[in-house]
Design a protein around this motif. Structure first.
Motif, PDB file in Angstrom:
ATOM      1  N   ILE A   1       0.824  -1.208   0.000  1.00 29.18           N
ATOM      2  CA  ILE A   1       0.000   0.000   0.000  1.00 29.18           C
ATOM      3  C   ILE A   1       0.858   1.258   0.000  1.00 29.18           C
ATOM      4  O   ILE A   1       0.492   2.279  -0.607  1.00 29.18           O
ATOM      5  CB  ILE A   1      -0.982  -0.014   1.201  1.00 29.18           C
ATOM      6  CG1 ILE A   1      -2.000   1.128   1.058  1.00 29.18           C
ATOM      7  CG2 ILE A   1      -0.227   0.061   2.518  1.00 29.18           C
ATOM      8  CD1 ILE A   1      -3.139   1.026   2.037  1.00 29.18           C
TER       9      ILE A   1
ATOM     10  N   ARG B 104      -3.816  -4.953   1.388  1.00 30.25           N
ATOM     11  CA  ARG B 104      -5.159  -4.663   1.899  1.00 30.25           C
ATOM     12  C   ARG B 104      -5.331  -3.144   1.892  1.00 30.25           C
ATOM     13  O   ARG B 104      -4.722  -2.435   2.689  1.00 30.25           O
ATOM     14  CB  ARG B 104      -5.321  -5.220   3.318  1.00 30.25           C
ATOM     15  CG  ARG B 104      -6.723  -5.098   3.898  1.00 30.25           C
ATOM     16  CD  ARG B 104      -6.797  -5.857   5.220  1.00 30.25           C
ATOM     17  NE  ARG B 104      -8.146  -5.830   5.780  1.00 30.25           N
ATOM     18  CZ  ARG B 104      -8.572  -4.906   6.631  1.00 30.25           C
ATOM     19  NH1 ARG B 104      -7.732  -3.938   7.029  1.00 30.25           N
ATOM     20  NH2 ARG B 104      -9.794  -4.951   7.101  1.00 30.25           N
ATOM     21  N   LEU B 105      -6.136  -2.661   0.958  1.00 29.58           N
ATOM     22  CA  LEU B 105      -6.275  -1.218   0.772  1.00 29.58           C
ATOM     23  C   LEU B 105      -7.222  -0.628   1.813  1.00 29.58           C
ATOM     24  O   LEU B 105      -8.410  -0.938   1.836  1.00 29.58           O
ATOM     25  CB  LEU B 105      -6.786  -0.899  -0.632  1.00 29.58           C
ATOM     26  CG  LEU B 105      -5.871  -1.325  -1.792  1.00 29.58           C
ATOM     27  CD1 LEU B 105      -6.423  -0.820  -3.106  1.00 29.58           C
ATOM     28  CD2 LEU B 105      -4.466  -0.827  -1.584  1.00 29.58           C
ATOM     29  N   THR B 106      -6.681   0.201   2.662  1.00 32.54           N
ATOM     30  CA  THR B 106      -7.482   0.896   3.669  1.00 32.54           C
ATOM     31  C   THR B 106      -7.237   2.387   3.552  1.00 32.54           C
ATOM     32  O   THR B 106      -6.197   2.828   3.040  1.00 32.54           O
ATOM     33  CB  THR B 106      -7.107   0.432   5.085  1.00 32.54           C
ATOM     34  OG1 THR B 106      -5.695   0.625   5.275  1.00 32.54           O
ATOM     35  CG2 THR B 106      -7.444  -1.038   5.285  1.00 32.54           C
TER      36      THR B 106
ATOM     37  N   CYS C  97     -13.636   1.343   2.868  1.00 29.49           N
ATOM     38  CA  CYS C  97     -13.290   0.035   3.414  1.00 29.49           C
ATOM     39  C   CYS C  97     -12.381  -0.680   2.419  1.00 29.49           C
ATOM     40  O   CYS C  97     -12.247  -0.258   1.263  1.00 29.49           O
ATOM     41  CB  CYS C  97     -14.557  -0.779   3.664  1.00 29.49           C
ATOM     42  SG  CYS C  97     -15.471  -1.194   2.160  1.00 29.49           S
ATOM     43  N   PRO C  98     -11.729  -1.787   2.810  1.00 27.79           N
ATOM     44  CA  PRO C  98     -10.822  -2.497   1.894  1.00 27.79           C
ATOM     45  C   PRO C  98     -11.483  -2.912   0.579  1.00 27.79           C
ATOM     46  O   PRO C  98     -10.856  -2.828  -0.479  1.00 27.79           O
ATOM     47  CB  PRO C  98     -10.383  -3.708   2.713  1.00 27.79           C
ATOM     48  CG  PRO C  98     -10.440  -3.237   4.125  1.00 27.79           C
ATOM     49  CD  PRO C  98     -11.640  -2.336   4.190  1.00 27.79           C
TER      50      PRO C  98
ATOM     51  N   GLY D  36     -11.752   0.110  -1.546  1.00 25.03           N
ATOM     52  CA  GLY D  36     -10.424   0.489  -1.993  1.00 25.03           C
ATOM     53  C   GLY D  36      -9.966  -0.351  -3.175  1.00 25.03           C
ATOM     54  O   GLY D  36      -9.407   0.170  -4.149  1.00 25.03           O
TER      55      GLY D  36
END
Length: 473
Positions: free
Chosen positions: A109, A150-152, A208-209, A212
């Motif tokens: 990320i 994990r895209l946050t 949220c992931p 994202g």
């Protein structure tokens, strides 16, 4: 009348050329022309022009920076602008980079957000040169091996990302893909304006992931579409950089099918520029990425892989790829499992891609033209006959030009001219310099018959008119 400023000889440039050991300054012109071609420029430097530079003249545009790059490569050392053009005085220097430069970031990320800054703030005075070799293939394999982040949302987000925002983004993506399909590269400036919107949502949004990942996949599709448009206009470096951006975004979105699509587009670009080994390696990587994708995706990947094998003169591998394509297409359930970016890959499109591969094989004398050209014509005809004004106009223009070219080489002049006329009819609404270049090649063939075939003389005149407007030689 004021006297013109007296020029002083460029002794720095003279010493560097001597140091290279080149026989004459024409070699420098050749190297610069190669870089101009990689950058997508149609400008050509005459082999005697560097003599003017030695006398003190300074070329315009990006050429001074490309001269620095050419000399740096030849001498194996990093030269600065002033090392070559010290006599020029204060100036704004054009930056010359390779397509991959600055993109070697971690596949997490943090790396993604660094790339988003690069995508959001591209310097105006920049010439982008296409990359080749292990630089591309390494990045391709990394896209499969690296863990999906994990895209946050970042800390203290400033922009909300409600479902309506995602729907708007989806609409932008769909509109861009439709414009590419119908109009070619004509809308690329407008579509590029949607990139900062998605970038800002990823950088500053509260999501949220899952959302994202959704945004990352949308960015990948926009970048892929823009890359295709720039490739159609011969901007190889910019196109390749956008494909690499799309590759990173597709990885961040966890979409291996989309990764496969980007890789096959990169493979096709490499094939178009004569980098057959790169094309095959990228296509192999794409096949690996699509191993568990929907049959419709695997059919498209296999068809595009065939182009790579054709560019490498691998007839048996080409035929195997086309067989795989047909097998996967038969397994595909209509309107089920196919992503939006692959919706254009119907039977006519896949056949057209196979026909294009046969044209390549015939041109490289890897197969008997009298055998493969009739087969290529059959495969190309459906897409070439696409009704005017509907979907698939860009593909119809390109494959229509190829169909006409095949018919002309077979001596079917009436059919060739009919197909060329149809292709030319699409040009007012479809921008595609690569297709015009195919028509130019057709013009060379038909011109041999101009004296005895009046229709050929007329269509050749129209083709050359389009070439002149695009400054194609």
């Amino acid at each position: 009348m004021a006297r013109s400023k007296e020029l002083s000889p460029n002794h720095c440039l003279e010493k560097l050329i001597v140091e290279t050991g080149w026989d004459n300054v024409g070699v420098l012109a050749d190297r610069v022309n190669r870089l101009l071609h990689q950058a997508g420029s149609r400008r050509v430097i005459h082999r005697t022009t560097p003599y003017k530079w030695l006398r003190g003249h300074v070329p315009s545009g990006p050429v001074p920076a490309l001269v620095v790059r050419a000399l740096s490569t030849a001498l194996g050392k990093d030269l600065t602008f002033d090392d070559v053009w010290a006599h020029r005085g204060p100036t704004t220097v054009t930056e010359v980079i390779r397509a991959h430069e600055g993109l070697d970031q971690p596949w997490d990320i943090i790396g993604l957000h660094k790339l988003l800054k690069e995508l959001d703030t591209v310097p105006a005075r920049r010439v982008v040169l296409a990359a080749t070799g292990t630089v591309l293939t390494t990045l391709a394999w990394q896209s499969l091996a690296a863990p999906v982040p994990r895209l946050t949302a970042l800390r203290n987000p400033t922009t909300s990302v409600p479902p309506s925002a995602l729907r708007i983004v989806d609409s932008l993506v769909a509109s861009a893909q439709s414009a590419d399909d119908r109009e070619g590269s004509s809308a690329r400036q407008t579509i590029s304006m949607s990139v900062p919107i998605i970038v800002k949502l990823l950088q500053q949004g509260d999501y949220c992931p899952a959302d994202g990942a959704h945004l990352a996949r949308s960015l990948a599709q926009i970048c892929q579409t823009l890359a295709s448009m720039h490739h159609d206009e011969l901007a190889a470096g910019i196109s390749q950089r956008l494909y690499l951006m799309a590759l990173r975004a597709a990885h961040a979105g966890g979409d291996r099918a989309l990764i496969a699509s980007v890789l096959t587009c990169m493979s096709g670009q490499a094939a178009d520029y004569g980098q057959a080994a790169d094309a095959v390696q990228l296509a192999v990587t794409a096949t690996e990425a699509a191993a568990h994708a929907a049959p419709s995706v695997r059919a498209l990947v296999a068809a595009r892989k065939g182009i790579a094998h054709a560019s490498a003169r691998e007839l048996d591998a080409f035929e195997a790829s086309i067989d795989d394509c047909n097998c996967f297409f038969e397994q595909a359930v209509p309107r089920a499992g196919a992503p939006s970016w692959g919706a254009h890959a119907d039977r006519a499109e896949l056949d057209a891609i196979a026909g294009r591969g046969l044209i390549i094989l015939a041109a490289k004398r890897s197969a008997d033209p009298l055998i493969v050209l009739p087969r290529a014509s059959e495969l190309l005809q459906a897409r070439a006959s696409t009704p005017l004004g509907g979907d698939h106009q860009r593909s119809a223009l390109r494959h229509g030009a190829l169909y006409s070219l095949a018919q002309a080489q077979l001596g079917n002049l009436d059919t060739a001219v009919d197909a060329a006329e149809t292709a030319l009819t699409r040009l007012p609404t479809v921008a595609s310099t690569r297709s015009v270049m195919l028509l130019r090649d057709l013009g060379f063939i038909l011109d041999r018959h101009s004296a005895t075939y009046p229709r050929a003389r007329t269509i050749v005149h129209e083709i050359y008119g389009h070439c002149q407007r695009l400054h194609l030689r």
